[in-house]
Design a protein around this motif. Structure first.
Motif, mmCIF file in Angstrom:
data_model
loop_
_atom_site.group_PDB
_atom_site.id
_atom_site.type_symbol
_atom_site.label_atom_id
_atom_site.label_comp_id
_atom_site.label_asym_id
_atom_site.label_seq_id
_atom_site.Cartn_x
_atom_site.Cartn_y
_atom_site.Cartn_z
ATOM 1 N N VAL A 1 34.689 40.957 46.640
ATOM 2 C CA VAL A 1 34.329 40.344 45.249
ATOM 3 C C VAL A 1 35.870 40.818 44.657
ATOM 4 O O VAL A 1 36.313 41.928 44.680
ATOM 5 C CB VAL A 1 33.520 41.341 44.529
ATOM 6 C CG1 VAL A 1 33.437 40.837 43.278
ATOM 7 C CG2 VAL A 1 31.993 41.010 45.094
ATOM 8 N N ASN A 2 36.315 39.628 43.918
ATOM 9 C CA ASN A 2 37.582 39.775 43.232
ATOM 10 C C ASN A 2 37.094 39.377 41.817
ATOM 11 O O ASN A 2 36.464 38.558 41.477
ATOM 12 C CB ASN A 2 38.448 38.564 43.741
ATOM 13 C CG ASN A 2 39.131 39.069 45.014
ATOM 14 O OD1 ASN A 2 38.933 39.839 45.386
ATOM 15 N ND2 ASN A 2 39.973 37.944 45.539
ATOM 16 N N TYR A 3 37.895 39.968 40.911
ATOM 17 C CA TYR A 3 37.956 39.727 39.404
ATOM 18 C C TYR A 3 39.510 39.349 39.057
ATOM 19 O O TYR A 3 40.457 40.133 38.962
ATOM 20 C CB TYR A 3 37.493 40.933 38.404
ATOM 21 C CG TYR A 3 36.055 41.301 38.811
ATOM 22 C CD1 TYR A 3 34.924 40.554 38.366
ATOM 23 C CD2 TYR A 3 35.825 42.512 39.450
ATOM 24 C CE1 TYR A 3 33.589 41.078 38.700
ATOM 25 C CE2 TYR A 3 34.577 43.097 39.690
ATOM 26 C CZ TYR A 3 33.621 42.289 39.222
ATOM 27 O OH TYR A 3 32.333 42.697 39.645
ATOM 28 N N GLY A 4 39.713 37.918 38.873
ATOM 29 C CA GLY A 4 40.998 37.562 38.861
ATOM 30 C C GLY A 4 41.777 38.196 40.008
ATOM 31 O O GLY A 4 41.511 37.826 41.291
ATOM 32 N N ASN A 5 43.149 38.804 39.792
ATOM 33 C CA ASN A 5 43.820 39.110 41.023
ATOM 34 C C ASN A 5 43.267 40.730 41.502
ATOM 35 O O ASN A 5 43.569 41.196 42.410
ATOM 36 C CB ASN A 5 45.212 39.397 40.557
ATOM 37 C CG ASN A 5 45.745 38.319 40.189
ATOM 38 O OD1 ASN A 5 45.503 37.310 40.864
ATOM 39 N ND2 ASN A 5 47.000 38.206 39.374
ATOM 40 N N PHE A 6 42.105 41.133 40.857
ATOM 41 C CA PHE A 6 41.711 42.353 41.166
ATOM 42 C C PHE A 6 40.742 42.596 42.335
ATOM 43 O O PHE A 6 39.549 41.737 42.138
ATOM 44 C CB PHE A 6 41.255 43.209 40.014
ATOM 45 C CG PHE A 6 40.765 44.554 40.428
ATOM 46 C CD1 PHE A 6 41.795 45.647 40.618
ATOM 47 C CD2 PHE A 6 39.358 44.903 40.036
ATOM 48 C CE1 PHE A 6 41.308 46.924 40.934
ATOM 49 C CE2 PHE A 6 38.936 46.329 40.409
ATOM 50 C CZ PHE A 6 39.763 47.089 40.777
ATOM 51 N N HIS A 7 40.931 43.331 43.452
ATOM 52 C CA HIS A 7 40.224 43.027 44.576
ATOM 53 C C HIS A 7 39.136 44.528 44.256
ATOM 54 O O HIS A 7 39.620 45.499 44.798
ATOM 55 C CB HIS A 7 40.990 43.021 45.798
ATOM 56 C CG HIS A 7 40.420 42.718 47.043
ATOM 57 N ND1 HIS A 7 40.931 42.786 48.214
ATOM 58 C CD2 HIS A 7 38.954 42.514 47.220
ATOM 59 C CE1 HIS A 7 39.904 42.446 49.106
ATOM 60 N NE2 HIS A 7 38.948 42.166 48.531
#
Ligand SMILES: Nc1ncnc2c1ncn2[C@@H]1O[C@H](COP(=O)(O)OP(=O)(O)O)[C@@H](O)[C@H]1O
Ligand SMILES: [Mg+2]
Length: 277
Positions: free
Chosen positions: A34-40
């Motif tokens: 799961v990613n939020y934008g560039n955050f993994h």
């Protein structure tokens, strides 16, 4: 009336029985990202929950527990990975997958102005379950809310609200029950009562997945746990075997309190002692 506590030996025997009778996977998560934008946020997470087991996703704040659960519930679209509920793919067979899962909603999700009976009828309608007067009475009796049936949801205590939200999650008798930090904010009595309800559901063959950051909860109620931190599963095992596996490892057990090694010692050893916010 005092609730009867299931003794440890009793519950272990029941567990052994239910595990051998019901071993079908009700939830399979494979290489979830799961990613939020560039955050993994969730990295290659895999685990399986079987019928007749209570599975805990155990991790500190921000570990990725809710993100995993949201992907299973279909509330977010994962970057990659396979999720099957009762054998149905949540992407390609979403309706069938959802029909087989029950999600405990937060108390804030309910209309505080509706009374308990109205809320139960509303959700029964949403799930397409026929709710006769008798069935409604049985449900209210089962959760000790017979007298509170006509009370507004907003006037119930935290424990009562939590019982209503759990019964709604179960109204269509799903194979898989998902609970996100179900006992946070409950007093000790309400927490014990919820553990007993979870055990009863487990013994009826439901597969239950809960998230928690409470080691006490994981040790008390979970048949197996996956320890998750920084989006990764570090270890999956029974609480007892996790303790046994690390008991003599000085790299993990750096300090135990009062000489007794607990799941918390293993957890702190594996995830570090830094406080998370
Ligand atoms: N909607 C979002 N947008 C950006 N980052 C998020 C979002 N939701 C969660 N995160 C981040 O993803 C990580 C995992 O969050 P979460 O799954 O809620 O953890 P947990 O439930 O274990 O506390 C955290 O670092 C959190 O800040
Ligand atoms: Mg969370």
């Amino acid at each position: 009336m005092k609730a009867k506590m299931v003794s440890n030996t009793d519950s272990k025997q029941k567990k052994a029985f239910t595990m051998s009778v019901h071993s079908e996977a009700v939830l399979e998560v494979l290489n979830l990202n799961v990613n939020y934008g560039n955050f993994h946020a969730v990295k290659n997470v895999s685990f399986t929950v079987r019928e007749g087991e209570i599975f805990g996703l155990l991790g500190p704040n921000g570990a990725g527990k809710t993100s995993c659960l949201s992907a299973v519930e279909g509330l977010l679209v994962p970057e990659s990975g396979d999720i099957r509920v009762a054998g149905y793919d949540v992407k390609t067979q979403a309706l069938l997958a959802r029909a087989n899962m029950g999600v405990q909603l937060q108390a804030t999700s309910f209309q505080p102005e509706l009374n308990v009976m109205e809320i139960l009828k509303l959700y029964a309608g949403i799930y397409g379950v026929a709710l006769t007067k008798e069935k409604l009475d049985t449900i209210l009796n089962n959760i000790n809310l017979r007298e509170a049936g006509s009370k507004k949801f907003g006037q119930l205590s935290g424990g009562q609200q939590q019982r209503v939200s759990l019964v709604i999650a179960l109204i269509h008798e799903p194979k898989l029950v998902l609970l996100d930090e179900p006992t946070t904010g409950l007093d000790p009595q309400a927490r014990r009562q919820l553990w007993e309800r979870m055990e009863a559901l487990r013994n009826m063959g439901h597969g239950i997945m809960l998230t928690t950051h409470s080691m006490e909860e994981a040790e008390a109620v979970c048949d197996r746990v996956a320890i998750i931190d920084h989006g990764q599963v570090i270890n999956t095992d029974t609480p007892g075997d996790l303790i046994e596996k690390h008991r003599n490892n000085p790299e993990v057990i750096r300090a135990s309190r009062k000489g007794k090694i607990t799941l918390e010692d293993v957890f702190i050893g594996l995830t570090g002692s830094q406080v998370r916010v």
